[in-house]
Design a protein around this motif. Sequence first.
Motif, PDB file in Angstrom:
ATOM      1  N   GLY A 134       8.736   4.349  -3.181  1.00 25.96           N
ATOM      2  CA  GLY A 134       7.851   4.896  -2.149  1.00 25.96           C
ATOM      3  C   GLY A 134       6.588   4.072  -2.029  1.00 25.96           C
ATOM      4  O   GLY A 134       5.551   4.418  -2.597  1.00 25.96           O
ATOM      5  N   ILE A 135       6.658   2.975  -1.281  1.00 32.57           N
ATOM      6  CA  ILE A 135       5.527   2.055  -1.128  1.00 32.57           C
ATOM      7  C   ILE A 135       4.828   2.332   0.197  1.00 32.57           C
ATOM      8  O   ILE A 135       5.446   2.302   1.260  1.00 32.57           O
ATOM      9  N   ASP A 136       3.534   2.624   0.131  1.00 32.76           N
ATOM     10  CA  ASP A 136       2.687   2.785   1.310  1.00 32.76           C
ATOM     11  C   ASP A 136       1.582   1.747   1.228  1.00 32.76           C
ATOM     12  O   ASP A 136       0.779   1.756   0.292  1.00 32.76           O
ATOM     13  N   LEU A 137       1.552   0.866   2.220  1.00 33.32           N
ATOM     14  CA  LEU A 137       0.678  -0.293   2.103  1.00 33.32           C
ATOM     15  C   LEU A 137       0.359  -0.846   3.480  1.00 33.32           C
ATOM     16  O   LEU A 137       1.220  -0.893   4.361  1.00 33.32           O
ATOM     17  N   SER A 138      -0.888  -1.267   3.679  1.00 34.94           N
ATOM     18  CA  SER A 138      -1.300  -1.949   4.897  1.00 34.94           C
ATOM     19  C   SER A 138      -2.177  -3.126   4.506  1.00 34.94           C
ATOM     20  O   SER A 138      -3.207  -2.941   3.851  1.00 34.94           O
ATOM     21  N   LEU A 139      -1.762  -4.326   4.885  1.00 33.89           N
ATOM     22  CA  LEU A 139      -2.504  -5.535   4.539  1.00 33.89           C
ATOM     23  C   LEU A 139      -3.072  -6.148   5.810  1.00 33.89           C
ATOM     24  O   LEU A 139      -2.325  -6.438   6.753  1.00 33.89           O
ATOM     25  N   PRO A 140      -4.385  -6.361   5.865  1.00 38.70           N
ATOM     26  CA  PRO A 140      -5.002  -6.887   7.092  1.00 38.70           C
ATOM     27  C   PRO A 140      -4.676  -8.352   7.326  1.00 38.70           C
ATOM     28  O   PRO A 140      -4.356  -9.106   6.399  1.00 38.70           O
ATOM     29  N   ARG A 141      -4.767  -8.745   8.576  1.00 35.42           N
ATOM     30  CA  ARG A 141      -4.594 -10.159   8.925  1.00 35.42           C
ATOM     31  C   ARG A 141      -5.695 -10.981   8.263  1.00 35.42           C
ATOM     32  O   ARG A 141      -6.814 -10.510   8.076  1.00 35.42           O
ATOM     33  N   GLY A 142      -5.367 -12.210   7.933  1.00 30.87           N
ATOM     34  CA  GLY A 142      -6.352 -13.093   7.335  1.00 30.87           C
ATOM     35  C   GLY A 142      -6.736 -12.713   5.925  1.00 30.87           C
ATOM     36  O   GLY A 142      -7.877 -12.936   5.510  1.00 30.87           O
ATOM     37  N   SER A 143      -5.793 -12.135   5.170  1.00 33.17           N
ATOM     38  CA  SER A 143      -6.069 -11.735   3.790  1.00 33.17           C
ATOM     39  C   SER A 143      -5.090 -12.400   2.839  1.00 33.17           C
ATOM     40  O   SER A 143      -4.015 -12.851   3.239  1.00 33.17           O
ATOM     41  N   PHE A 144      -5.466 -12.435   1.573  1.00 35.78           N
ATOM     42  CA  PHE A 144      -4.658 -13.045   0.514  1.00 35.78           C
ATOM     43  C   PHE A 144      -4.422 -11.957  -0.533  1.00 35.78           C
ATOM     44  O   PHE A 144      -5.357 -11.485  -1.183  1.00 35.78           O
ATOM     45  N   THR A 145      -3.168 -11.553  -0.688  1.00 33.90           N
ATOM     46  CA  THR A 145      -2.815 -10.484  -1.618  1.00 33.90           C
ATOM     47  C   THR A 145      -1.862 -11.017  -2.679  1.00 33.90           C
ATOM     48  O   THR A 145      -0.857 -11.660  -2.343  1.00 33.90           O
ATOM     49  N   ALA A 146      -2.168 -10.749  -3.941  1.00 29.64           N
ATOM     50  CA  ALA A 146      -1.272 -11.083  -5.041  1.00 29.64           C
ATOM     51  C   ALA A 146      -0.587  -9.810  -5.519  1.00 29.64           C
ATOM     52  O   ALA A 146      -1.193  -8.742  -5.542  1.00 29.64           O
ATOM     53  N   VAL A 147       0.680  -9.929  -5.893  1.00 29.13           N
ATOM     54  CA  VAL A 147       1.463  -8.802  -6.386  1.00 29.13           C
ATOM     55  C   VAL A 147       1.942  -9.136  -7.787  1.00 29.13           C
ATOM     56  O   VAL A 147       2.595 -10.159  -7.999  1.00 29.13           O
ATOM     57  N   MET A 148       1.589  -8.270  -8.746  1.00 29.18           N
ATOM     58  CA  MET A 148       1.947  -8.491 -10.140  1.00 29.18           C
ATOM     59  C   MET A 148       2.627  -7.245 -10.697  1.00 29.18           C
ATOM     60  O   MET A 148       2.535  -6.155 -10.122  1.00 29.18           O
ATOM     61  N   GLY A 149       3.269  -7.407 -11.840  1.00 28.80           N
ATOM     62  CA  GLY A 149       3.889  -6.269 -12.498  1.00 28.80           C
ATOM     63  C   GLY A 149       4.824  -6.741 -13.583  1.00 28.80           C
ATOM     64  O   GLY A 149       5.257  -7.903 -13.601  1.00 28.80           O
ATOM     65  N   PRO A 150       5.156  -5.862 -14.521  1.00 31.30           N
ATOM     66  CA  PRO A 150       6.085  -6.221 -15.598  1.00 31.30           C
ATOM     67  C   PRO A 150       7.465  -6.553 -15.040  1.00 31.30           C
ATOM     68  O   PRO A 150       7.784  -6.234 -13.887  1.00 31.30           O
ATOM     69  N   SER A 151       8.289  -7.149 -15.859  1.00 27.62           N
ATOM     70  CA  SER A 151       9.669  -7.411 -15.471  1.00 27.62           C
ATOM     71  C   SER A 151      10.348  -6.100 -15.108  1.00 27.62           C
ATOM     72  O   SER A 151      10.231  -5.104 -15.814  1.00 27.62           O
ATOM     73  N   GLY A 152      11.059  -6.098 -13.976  1.00 27.70           N
ATOM     74  CA  GLY A 152      11.723  -4.887 -13.534  1.00 27.70           C
ATOM     75  C   GLY A 152      10.852  -3.921 -12.768  1.00 27.70           C
ATOM     76  O   GLY A 152      11.270  -2.801 -12.473  1.00 27.70           O
ATOM     77  N   SER A 153       9.638  -4.327 -12.418  1.00 22.01           N
ATOM     78  CA  SER A 153       8.711  -3.423 -11.730  1.00 22.01           C
ATOM     79  C   SER A 153       9.018  -3.265 -10.249  1.00 22.01           C
ATOM     80  O   SER A 153       8.531  -2.334  -9.607  1.00 22.01           O
ATOM     81  N   GLY A 154       9.800  -4.178  -9.686  1.00 21.14           N
ATOM     82  CA  GLY A 154      10.125  -4.123  -8.265  1.00 21.14           C
ATOM     83  C   GLY A 154       9.458  -5.192  -7.427  1.00 21.14           C
ATOM     84  O   GLY A 154       9.514  -5.135  -6.191  1.00 21.14           O
ATOM     85  N   LYS A 155       8.831  -6.188  -8.066  1.00 16.00           N
ATOM     86  CA  LYS A 155       8.101  -7.230  -7.320  1.00 16.00           C
ATOM     87  C   LYS A 155       9.018  -7.981  -6.344  1.00 16.00           C
ATOM     88  O   LYS A 155       8.679  -8.156  -5.178  1.00 16.00           O
ATOM     89  N   SER A 156      10.164  -8.433  -6.842  1.00 19.15           N
ATOM     90  CA  SER A 156      11.062  -9.214  -5.989  1.00 19.15           C
ATOM     91  C   SER A 156      11.612  -8.372  -4.852  1.00 19.15           C
ATOM     92  O   SER A 156      11.705  -8.833  -3.705  1.00 19.15           O
ATOM     93  N   THR A 157      11.965  -7.122  -5.140  1.00 20.45           N
ATOM     94  CA  THR A 157      12.473  -6.235  -4.095  1.00 20.45           C
ATOM     95  C   THR A 157      11.398  -5.963  -3.057  1.00 20.45           C
ATOM     96  O   THR A 157      11.668  -5.931  -1.854  1.00 20.45           O
ATOM     97  N   PHE A 158      10.166  -5.773  -3.514  1.00 18.15           N
ATOM     98  CA  PHE A 158       9.049  -5.576  -2.599  1.00 18.15           C
ATOM     99  C   PHE A 158       8.933  -6.760  -1.643  1.00 18.15           C
ATOM    100  O   PHE A 158       8.825  -6.585  -0.417  1.00 18.15           O
ATOM    101  N   LEU A 159       8.965  -7.972  -2.184  1.00 20.01           N
ATOM    102  CA  LEU A 159       8.821  -9.166  -1.356  1.00 20.01           C
ATOM    103  C   LEU A 159       9.980  -9.269  -0.367  1.00 20.01           C
ATOM    104  O   LEU A 159       9.777  -9.564   0.818  1.00 20.01           O
ATOM    105  N   GLN A 160      11.193  -9.007  -0.824  1.00 19.82           N
ATOM    106  CA  GLN A 160      12.364  -9.127   0.047  1.00 19.82           C
ATOM    107  C   GLN A 160      12.330  -8.108   1.173  1.00 19.82           C
ATOM    108  O   GLN A 160      12.654  -8.431   2.323  1.00 19.82           O
ATOM    109  N   CYS A 161      11.916  -6.880   0.870  1.00 21.75           N
ATOM    110  CA  CYS A 161      11.834  -5.853   1.922  1.00 21.75           C
ATOM    111  C   CYS A 161      10.693  -6.153   2.892  1.00 21.75           C
ATOM    112  O   CYS A 161      10.840  -6.004   4.111  1.00 21.75           O
TER     113      CYS A 161
END
Length: 288
Positions: free
Chosen positions: A59-86
């Motif tokens: 259940g990800i709720d997120l809004s990222l503004p234009r012209g911004s730089f966001t880093a996504v981190m988390g432990p192995s298995g946290s869902g980082k790759s799935t988040f990026l793919q979706c």
Amino acid sequence: MGLRRSRRRHEESARGQAREAQEPQGQAYGAPDPTAAVELRGVRRRYGRGAATVHALRGIDLSLPRGSFTAVMGPSGSGKSTFLQCAAGLDLPTEGSVRLGGTEITGMNENELTELRRGRLGFVFQAFNLLPSLTVEQNVLLPMRLAGGRAASRGTERAADLLARVGLEGKGRRRPAELSGGQQQRVAIARALVTHPDVVFADEPTGALDTTTAAEVLALLRDAVDSLGATVVMVTHDPVAASHADQVLFLADGLIVDRLPRASAATVAARMAALTARPAPVHAGAAA
């Protein structure tokens, strides 16, 4: 047997309709945010069925503004790759809404998604993903050529400008094999920016680079945001890389569990260490 199967399908359909009546539908997510480059509303991603179900995003709720730089981190298995793919339209969520540049993408077919990725998204990968048979300039121009249209004929000037920006002026006729790893990643960044994309998605872009070269590449991504107005979403395990971003999102067990505005590498590392040390909640079928 056929009657029993038909009855079961009818019951499953009825249950599905009941859930749909209770759960918020697409229109409940509201109108697109005109200032957002990326929007995820109620995004969930499950793989498998029954006891083998893996809940990669919960259940990800997120809004990222234009012209911004966001880093996504988390432990192995946290869902980082799935988040990026979706978020990038490389995978479709099981539930929820994804908008890129104000465009709803979750209902698109594969041809529409392919066209979107070619013209409106940029990608930077750890492995560079340059075509060895093409020159540097041809690699940079590839997204424009694939997208077609008038932009392809005007791409040479754009490619030359971007190569100059990333410190590779005059190297357009070389092949990737003639460049260092850091230079190849610079080409990949120029390629990602050539179509003026809504968002650049970067997956561990410094993972294959030494510390000095990685810092140079991160500075280029930072400059793309500050000078060109690009929007960058970067998945990384490196606190130093994350410290270049405007904010860091921390994922755990398929959820965004923490946020940190632009901070030093030491602060990011401390927050990551605290997250890793925290006992993980018990869920059946956690992400691998």
